[in-house]
Motif scaffolding. Structure first.
Motif, mmCIF file in Angstrom:
data_model
loop_
_atom_site.group_PDB
_atom_site.id
_atom_site.type_symbol
_atom_site.label_atom_id
_atom_site.label_comp_id
_atom_site.label_asym_id
_atom_site.label_seq_id
_atom_site.Cartn_x
_atom_site.Cartn_y
_atom_site.Cartn_z
ATOM 1 N N LYS A 169 46.824 89.572 43.873
ATOM 2 C CA LYS A 169 47.143 89.478 42.446
ATOM 3 C C LYS A 169 45.850 89.481 41.618
ATOM 4 C CE LYS A 169 49.969 86.798 39.250
ATOM 5 N NZ LYS A 169 50.832 85.635 39.091
ATOM 6 N N LEU A 170 44.848 88.769 42.084
ATOM 7 C CA LEU A 170 43.548 88.761 41.408
ATOM 8 C C LEU A 170 42.934 90.163 41.398
ATOM 9 C CD1 LEU A 170 41.171 87.327 40.062
ATOM 10 C CD2 LEU A 170 40.352 86.716 42.344
ATOM 11 N N ILE A 171 43.065 90.885 42.497
ATOM 12 C CA ILE A 171 42.543 92.255 42.564
ATOM 13 C C ILE A 171 43.245 93.141 41.541
ATOM 14 C CG2 ILE A 171 42.491 94.336 44.018
ATOM 15 C CD1 ILE A 171 41.938 92.392 46.401
ATOM 16 N N ARG A 172 44.551 93.027 41.430
ATOM 17 C CA ARG A 172 45.286 93.819 40.435
ATOM 18 C C ARG A 172 44.789 93.507 39.021
ATOM 19 N NH1 ARG A 172 49.452 92.577 43.874
ATOM 20 N NH2 ARG A 172 50.340 90.984 42.530
ATOM 21 N N GLU A 224 41.311 95.130 34.348
ATOM 22 C CA GLU A 224 40.189 94.833 33.456
ATOM 23 C C GLU A 224 39.076 95.882 33.573
ATOM 24 O OE1 GLU A 224 39.814 92.170 31.149
ATOM 25 O OE2 GLU A 224 41.973 92.148 31.509
ATOM 26 N N GLY A 225 39.304 96.892 34.427
ATOM 27 C CA GLY A 225 38.351 97.996 34.518
ATOM 28 C C GLY A 225 37.378 97.957 35.686
ATOM 29 N N TYR A 226 37.482 96.969 36.548
ATOM 30 C CA TYR A 226 36.594 96.928 37.712
ATOM 31 C C TYR A 226 37.009 98.020 38.700
ATOM 32 C CZ TYR A 226 34.697 92.541 36.057
ATOM 33 O OH TYR A 226 34.076 91.581 35.304
ATOM 34 N N ARG A 227 36.022 98.763 39.177
ATOM 35 C CA ARG A 227 36.318 99.863 40.098
ATOM 36 C C ARG A 227 36.048 99.475 41.544
ATOM 37 N NH1 ARG A 227 33.030 102.388 36.378
ATOM 38 N NH2 ARG A 227 31.523 102.740 38.015
ATOM 39 N N ASP A 241 45.410 95.838 51.108
ATOM 40 C CA ASP A 241 45.169 96.288 49.736
ATOM 41 C C ASP A 241 44.108 97.383 49.720
ATOM 42 O OD1 ASP A 241 44.663 96.527 46.943
ATOM 43 O OD2 ASP A 241 45.393 94.474 46.676
ATOM 44 N N SER A 242 44.534 98.599 49.465
ATOM 45 C CA SER A 242 43.609 99.739 49.484
ATOM 46 C C SER A 242 42.616 99.703 48.328
ATOM 47 C CB SER A 242 44.395 101.054 49.467
ATOM 48 O OG SER A 242 45.169 101.134 48.290
#
Length: 175
Positions: free
Chosen positions: A17-20, A25-28, A49-50
């Protein structure tokens, strides 16, 4: 047994959920890091999580069941389980937590792996960690492995923590 699965599942869910949110927020570039039990959580997040492009696993092994069964620090857990369950049954019960079961997911081409192991670890025995590294390599992964001549807890002391930190810094450096 069930609470262990539930708590690790919740940790993985929270991490994803944090990754999503980070992606929104724009982190790649997303990397995960975990130490000891946290390495199982980070490994499971990376396997499922890919969006994770780099995973660094400190003091890890493929089977949480084997770690609990053989580790000195987890002897009391084994003693509480042993009267009612054998290791083979524990492996089956904790199957969703066993990183070896996700070796192919961790070997995906867009995931870089960094692993720090302790040669004198009495919590996560080195032979269990080495077996996991072999399983990863057999699945096609090419983990960057740093094996230090220390124990589980002494990894947190100089010079080992400095060596591990420098290795992590090199791993996370953008190319």
């Amino acid at each position: 047994l069930g609470r262990t699965i539930q708590s690790v599942r919740q940790a993985v869910w929270d991490g994803r959920k944090l990754i999503r949110w980070l992606k929104s927020e724009g982190y790649r570039e997303i990397s995960v890091l975990g130490m000891s039990l946290g390495s199982w959580v980070a490994g499971l997040i990376a396997a499922h999580d890919s969006a994770v492009s780099k995973a660094s696993l400190f003091l890890t092994a493929g089977s949480l069941a084997d770690m609990v069964w053989t580790g000195r620090a987890t002897r009391s857990i084994r003693e509480s389980l042993e009267p009612v369950i054998e290791l083979t049954e524990l492996r089956r019960a904790w199957g969703p937590l066993i990183l070896e079961n996700y070796a192919h997911n961790l070997a995906r081409t867009d995931l870089e792996l960094h692993v720090v192991l302790a040669k004198r670890d009495k919590v996560v025995l080195p032979e269990i960690s080495r077996g996991f590294m072999q399983r990863l390599k057999a699945a096609g992964a090419r983990p960057n492995i740093l094996e230090l001549n220390c124990g589980h807890y002494s990894l947190g002391m100089p010079p080992y923590i400095l060596l591990a930190g420098l290795s992590l810094k090199r791993f996370l450096s953008f190319r």
